[in-house]
Design a protein around this motif. Structure first.
Motif, PDB file in Angstrom:
ATOM      1  N   ARG A 208      -1.993   5.124   6.494  1.00 11.03           N
ATOM      2  CA  ARG A 208      -1.828   4.713   5.099  1.00 11.03           C
ATOM      3  C   ARG A 208      -0.539   5.313   4.533  1.00 11.03           C
ATOM      4  NH1 ARG A 208      -5.985   5.145  -0.117  1.00 11.03           N
ATOM      5  NH2 ARG A 208      -4.368   4.832  -1.697  1.00 11.03           N
ATOM      6  N   ILE A 209       0.216   4.483   3.826  1.00 13.78           N
ATOM      7  CA  ILE A 209       1.453   4.905   3.178  1.00 13.78           C
ATOM      8  C   ILE A 209       1.245   4.853   1.665  1.00 13.78           C
ATOM      9  CG2 ILE A 209       3.904   4.406   2.848  1.00 13.78           C
ATOM     10  CD1 ILE A 209       3.258   5.326   5.679  1.00 13.78           C
ATOM     11  N   ASP A 210       1.594   5.946   0.985  1.00 10.56           N
ATOM     12  CA  ASP A 210       1.331   6.043  -0.458  1.00 10.56           C
ATOM     13  C   ASP A 210       2.531   5.703  -1.329  1.00 10.56           C
ATOM     14  OD1 ASP A 210      -1.485   7.156  -0.451  1.00 10.56           O
ATOM     15  OD2 ASP A 210      -0.476   8.658   0.778  1.00 10.56           O
ATOM     16  N   ALA A 211       3.722   5.679  -0.758  1.00 10.38           N
ATOM     17  CA  ALA A 211       4.917   5.286  -1.514  1.00 10.38           C
ATOM     18  C   ALA A 211       6.016   4.918  -0.527  1.00 10.38           C
ATOM     19  CB  ALA A 211       5.386   6.405  -2.436  1.00 10.38           C
ATOM     20  N   ILE A 212       6.883   3.999  -0.930  1.00  7.98           N
ATOM     21  CA  ILE A 212       8.006   3.545  -0.102  1.00  7.98           C
ATOM     22  C   ILE A 212       9.298   3.890  -0.833  1.00  7.98           C
ATOM     23  CG2 ILE A 212       9.091   1.594   1.066  1.00  7.98           C
ATOM     24  CD1 ILE A 212       6.364   0.095   0.614  1.00  7.98           C
ATOM     25  N   PHE A 213      10.188   4.617  -0.152  1.00  3.84           N
ATOM     26  CA  PHE A 213      11.474   4.998  -0.742  1.00  3.84           C
ATOM     27  C   PHE A 213      12.613   4.457   0.115  1.00  3.84           C
ATOM     28  CE2 PHE A 213       8.569   8.385  -2.112  1.00  3.84           C
ATOM     29  CZ  PHE A 213       8.824   8.427  -3.475  1.00  3.84           C
ATOM     30  N   VAL A 214      13.473   3.645  -0.468  1.00  2.00           N
ATOM     31  CA  VAL A 214      14.700   3.234   0.215  1.00  2.00           C
ATOM     32  C   VAL A 214      15.776   4.223  -0.216  1.00  2.00           C
ATOM     33  CG1 VAL A 214      16.320   1.371   0.686  1.00  2.00           C
ATOM     34  CG2 VAL A 214      13.930   0.841   0.160  1.00  2.00           C
ATOM     35  N   TYR A 215      16.070   5.167   0.648  1.00  2.00           N
ATOM     36  CA  TYR A 215      17.008   6.244   0.325  1.00  2.00           C
ATOM     37  C   TYR A 215      18.453   5.816   0.457  1.00  2.00           C
ATOM     38  CZ  TYR A 215      14.124  10.470  -0.296  1.00  2.00           C
ATOM     39  OH  TYR A 215      13.277  11.424  -0.790  1.00  2.00           O
ATOM     40  N   ASN A 216      18.726   4.948   1.413  1.00  2.75           N
ATOM     41  CA  ASN A 216      20.100   4.611   1.749  1.00  2.75           C
ATOM     42  C   ASN A 216      20.112   3.209   2.333  1.00  2.75           C
ATOM     43  OD1 ASN A 216      22.673   5.405   3.997  1.00  2.75           O
ATOM     44  ND2 ASN A 216      22.900   5.747   1.816  1.00  2.75           N
ATOM     45  N   ASP A 217      21.296   2.684   2.609  1.00  2.00           N
ATOM     46  CA  ASP A 217      21.418   1.335   3.144  1.00  2.00           C
ATOM     47  C   ASP A 217      20.656   1.203   4.458  1.00  2.00           C
ATOM     48  OD1 ASP A 217      23.968   0.297   1.399  1.00  2.00           O
ATOM     49  OD2 ASP A 217      24.170   2.403   1.962  1.00  2.00           O
ATOM     50  N   ARG A 235      -3.947  -3.782   1.899  1.00  2.00           N
ATOM     51  CA  ARG A 235      -4.958  -3.201   1.014  1.00  2.00           C
ATOM     52  C   ARG A 235      -4.728  -1.697   0.959  1.00  2.00           C
ATOM     53  NH1 ARG A 235     -10.038  -0.986   1.803  1.00  2.00           N
ATOM     54  NH2 ARG A 235     -10.124  -1.602   4.007  1.00  2.00           N
ATOM     55  N   LYS A 236      -4.366  -1.218  -0.223  1.00  2.00           N
ATOM     56  CA  LYS A 236      -4.191   0.216  -0.485  1.00  2.00           C
ATOM     57  C   LYS A 236      -3.143   0.880   0.406  1.00  2.00           C
ATOM     58  CE  LYS A 236      -8.886   0.788  -2.227  1.00  2.00           C
ATOM     59  NZ  LYS A 236     -10.175   1.529  -2.120  1.00  2.00           N
ATOM     60  N   GLY A 237      -2.176   0.095   0.877  1.00  2.00           N
ATOM     61  CA  GLY A 237      -1.128   0.685   1.697  1.00  2.00           C
ATOM     62  C   GLY A 237      -1.538   1.008   3.105  1.00  2.00           C
ATOM     63  N   ILE A 238      -2.661   0.456   3.555  1.00  2.00           N
ATOM     64  CA  ILE A 238      -3.144   0.713   4.919  1.00  2.00           C
ATOM     65  C   ILE A 238      -2.517  -0.319   5.851  1.00  2.00           C
ATOM     66  CG2 ILE A 238      -5.159   0.861   6.412  1.00  2.00           C
ATOM     67  CD1 ILE A 238      -6.799   1.503   3.841  1.00  2.00           C
ATOM     68  N   LEU A 239      -1.680   0.131   6.765  1.00  7.13           N
ATOM     69  CA  LEU A 239      -1.005  -0.790   7.673  1.00  7.13           C
ATOM     70  C   LEU A 239      -2.006  -1.504   8.570  1.00  7.13           C
ATOM     71  CD1 LEU A 239       2.171   1.264   8.570  1.00  7.13           C
ATOM     72  CD2 LEU A 239       2.153  -1.078   7.693  1.00  7.13           C
ATOM     73  N   GLY A 240      -1.759  -2.789   8.778  1.00  7.32           N
ATOM     74  CA  GLY A 240      -2.653  -3.609   9.588  1.00  7.32           C
ATOM     75  C   GLY A 240      -3.697  -4.342   8.781  1.00  7.32           C
ATOM     76  N   THR A 241      -3.677  -4.159   7.435  1.00  2.00           N
ATOM     77  CA  THR A 241      -4.648  -4.852   6.582  1.00  2.00           C
ATOM     78  C   THR A 241      -3.941  -5.859   5.686  1.00  2.00           C
ATOM     79  OG1 THR A 241      -4.506  -3.257   4.741  1.00  2.00           O
ATOM     80  CG2 THR A 241      -6.074  -2.772   6.516  1.00  2.00           C
ATOM     81  N   ILE A 242      -4.714  -6.785   5.150  1.00  2.00           N
ATOM     82  CA  ILE A 242      -4.225  -7.761   4.169  1.00  2.00           C
ATOM     83  C   ILE A 242      -5.160  -7.707   2.968  1.00  2.00           C
ATOM     84  CG2 ILE A 242      -3.982 -10.228   3.652  1.00  2.00           C
ATOM     85  CD1 ILE A 242      -1.699  -9.348   5.264  1.00  2.00           C
ATOM     86  N   SER A 243      -4.590  -7.638   1.790  1.00  2.00           N
ATOM     87  CA  SER A 243      -5.411  -7.567   0.584  1.00  2.00           C
ATOM     88  C   SER A 243      -6.055  -8.912   0.282  1.00  2.00           C
ATOM     89  CB  SER A 243      -4.572  -7.129  -0.616  1.00  2.00           C
ATOM     90  OG  SER A 243      -5.317  -7.211  -1.809  1.00  2.00           O
ATOM     91  N   GLN A 257       0.352  -7.111  -5.274  1.00  2.00           N
ATOM     92  CA  GLN A 257       0.585  -5.713  -5.667  1.00  2.00           C
ATOM     93  C   GLN A 257      -0.426  -5.261  -6.732  1.00  2.00           C
ATOM     94  OE1 GLN A 257       5.038  -6.558  -6.131  1.00  2.00           O
ATOM     95  NE2 GLN A 257       5.092  -4.461  -5.344  1.00  2.00           N
ATOM     96  N   GLN A 258      -1.653  -5.748  -6.609  1.00  2.00           N
ATOM     97  CA  GLN A 258      -2.732  -5.386  -7.534  1.00  2.00           C
ATOM     98  C   GLN A 258      -3.878  -4.667  -6.830  1.00  2.00           C
ATOM     99  OE1 GLN A 258      -2.343  -6.197 -10.968  1.00  2.00           O
ATOM    100  NE2 GLN A 258      -0.305  -6.634 -10.133  1.00  2.00           N
ATOM    101  N   ASP A 259      -3.620  -4.197  -5.591  1.00  2.00           N
ATOM    102  CA  ASP A 259      -4.685  -3.601  -4.796  1.00  2.00           C
ATOM    103  C   ASP A 259      -4.268  -2.213  -4.287  1.00  2.00           C
ATOM    104  OD1 ASP A 259      -7.081  -3.341  -3.501  1.00  2.00           O
ATOM    105  OD2 ASP A 259      -6.708  -4.868  -1.976  1.00  2.00           O
ATOM    106  N   SER A 260      -3.698  -1.428  -5.188  1.00  2.32           N
ATOM    107  CA  SER A 260      -3.278  -0.053  -4.873  1.00  2.32           C
ATOM    108  C   SER A 260      -2.273   0.019  -3.727  1.00  2.32           C
ATOM    109  CB  SER A 260      -4.489   0.826  -4.548  1.00  2.32           C
ATOM    110  OG  SER A 260      -5.373   0.887  -5.649  1.00  2.32           O
ATOM    111  N   GLN A 261      -1.424  -1.018  -3.628  1.00  3.09           N
ATOM    112  CA  GLN A 261      -0.342  -0.946  -2.646  1.00  3.09           C
ATOM    113  C   GLN A 261       0.651   0.148  -3.052  1.00  3.09           C
ATOM    114  OE1 GLN A 261      -1.341  -3.870  -4.015  1.00  3.09           O
ATOM    115  NE2 GLN A 261      -1.800  -5.324  -2.371  1.00  3.09           N
ATOM    116  N   PRO A 262       1.408   0.678  -2.111  1.00  3.68           N
ATOM    117  CA  PRO A 262       2.362   1.749  -2.453  1.00  3.68           C
ATOM    118  C   PRO A 262       3.473   1.240  -3.357  1.00  3.68           C
ATOM    119  CG  PRO A 262       2.687   1.004  -0.196  1.00  3.68           C
ATOM    120  CD  PRO A 262       1.437   0.352  -0.675  1.00  3.68           C
ATOM    121  N   PRO A 263       3.896   2.039  -4.329  1.00  3.16           N
ATOM    122  CA  PRO A 263       5.046   1.648  -5.151  1.00  3.16           C
ATOM    123  C   PRO A 263       6.308   1.630  -4.299  1.00  3.16           C
ATOM    124  CG  PRO A 263       4.412   3.899  -5.622  1.00  3.16           C
ATOM    125  CD  PRO A 263       3.355   3.342  -4.723  1.00  3.16           C
TER     126      PRO A 263
END
Length: 420
Positions: A208-217, A235-243, A257-263
């Protein structure tokens, strides 16, 4: 950092105290130098009073880096002269860049050497520097995207993030997630780390990933975009799932983006940047536009009432300029050693990109009432002869011309150009 000492004194202090790994010369060295003077361990004859400003300036500078001070990795002519003059006059400045990909200490050390000017992290702001303040994610698992190798992961960890995953980690553990980067797996393996959890059919055990950060190119657009989309549709940032909420017309944003996906955070909106090539190259803003296009193709986009929810920082956005002004004022107080410097009336923003540097300065309404005055230089993204997409308050040749223009406007002493 910005020493009141001239070059001969700086060299003498470096001889006495050595070069720091993160800076060539700084306020600490300056204080040590004066202590040495007081103790008689170095000569007062080096202290040229003519180089010490008698008054506290009520103006300051903010400089972009790429296209203003350097072009790709090469220093631009007269950049050294411009910054050295400001340091000799104790005129405060910050470096405010949409670039990044390395920790601030590493980048400052590189710039100090290239520009042959002592710099310090206390007045240096990269695009992702504000991420260090996002304490709510530091105990969670985040994904960091972009940059060379795993350098951005290292930056995030130095900011205090405890569990950092990269797309390369995921690819090495699950090559099937993006087969078109299979030929890059040997390279990714050099810096990949084992996942704390694998991706599996059991959602309770999957990563599960709780946030996504694009730091650089991003370097591997296909891999990075695929995994980001997987997370935004999960669903909730859990890889391999679909909300199950995706495309639900009864929900806001049609359920996306209404199912607790990571910002999703982007650190740099620049579409173009000035590289060694004679034409501008696509930057992180290009990757974001590609993500917007993919999101529209998948969800129907605005025509279907769906937007890609994300947070963008960096120039020209308000939060970045507000953060920069706070750092500049803090640095200004440090520079004058506790002496009340008075109100900062004006900041000259010197940049090469009309859409980021100039637009940001023009639009920023300072909470402190400081005027931000935009100056566009011709050494980067802006091409002379074309009307700028955002009109600056002044257009000049290069960074030294910008400094001369600003000090003239502020009634300060002209720059001595006799040694050019």
């Amino acid at each position: 950092m910005a020493s009141i000492l001239n070059n001969s004194i700086a060299k003498d202090a470096i001889r006495l105290f050595g070069k720091s790994s993160s800076r060539l010369f700084c306020l600490r060295c300056e204080r040590k130098y004066f202590l040495a003077l007081a103790n008689g361990t170095t000569s007062r004859r080096h202290l040229h009073e003519s180089t010490i400003s008698k008054h506290v300036p009520d103006f300051a500078f903010a400089f972009d880096i790429d296209g203003v001070l350097v072009r790709s990795s090469d220093p631009l002519p007269r950049a050294h002269k411009a910054l050295s003059y400001l340091q000799s006059q104790r005129i405060p400045f910050i470096l405010l860049t949409n670039g990044g990909g390395k920790h601030e200490t590493e980048r400052v050390e590189e710039l100090s050497k290239k520009l042959e000017v002592p710099l310090d992290t206390s007045n240096f702001i990269q695009s992702h520097t504000p991420f260090a303040d996002l304490n709510q994610y530091k105990e969670k698992t985040v994904m960091v995207v972009g940059g060379d190798e795993d350098k951005c992961r290292v930056v995030a960890e130095r900011y205090g993030f405890k569990s950092v995953v990269t797309p390369g980690d995921i690819l090495v553990a699950h090559p099937e997630i993006w087969p078109f980067s299979a030929h890059l797996i040997p390279s990714y393996k050099e810096h990949a780390r084992a996942l704390t959890r694998q991706i599996c059919s059991n959602a309770d055990e999957s990563l599960r990933i709780d946030a996504i950060f694009v730091y650089n190119d991003p370097r591997d657009w296909g891999l990075d975009a695929t995994i980001i989309l997987d997370l935004l549709l999960s669903r909730k940032g859990i890889l391999g799932t679909i909300s199950s909420k995706n495309n639900d017309k009864t929900l806001p944003n049609r359920g996306y983006q209404q199912d607790s996906q990571p910002p999703l955070y982007f650190s740099n909106p620049d579409l173009w940047w000035a590289a060694k090539y004679h034409l501008p190259r696509l930057g992180q803003g290009g990757f974001r536009e590609a993500m917007e296009g993919l999101w529209t193709a998948i969800t129907g986009g605005r025509e279907k009432g769906v937007e890609l929810k994300k947070e963008i920082i960096g120039k020209p956005y308000f939060k970045t300029y507000e953060f920069a002004e706070k750092i500049l004022n803090r640095y200004r107080e440090e520079l004058f050693h506790g002496q009340a410097p008075g109100k900062l009336s004006r900041v000259f923003m010197v940049g090469d990109n009309p859409e980021s540097d100039i637009r940001g300065a023009n639009n920023f309404e300072s909470p402190l009432g400081t005027e931000w005055f935009s100056i566009l230089v011709k050494t980067g993204v802006y091409e002379e002869g074309e009307p700028p997409s955002c009109e600056p308050k002044a257009i000049v040749g290069d960074v030294l011309d910008a400094v001369q223009f600003a000090v003239d406007k502020s009634g300060w002493r002209d720059i001595d150009k006799s040694d050019e």
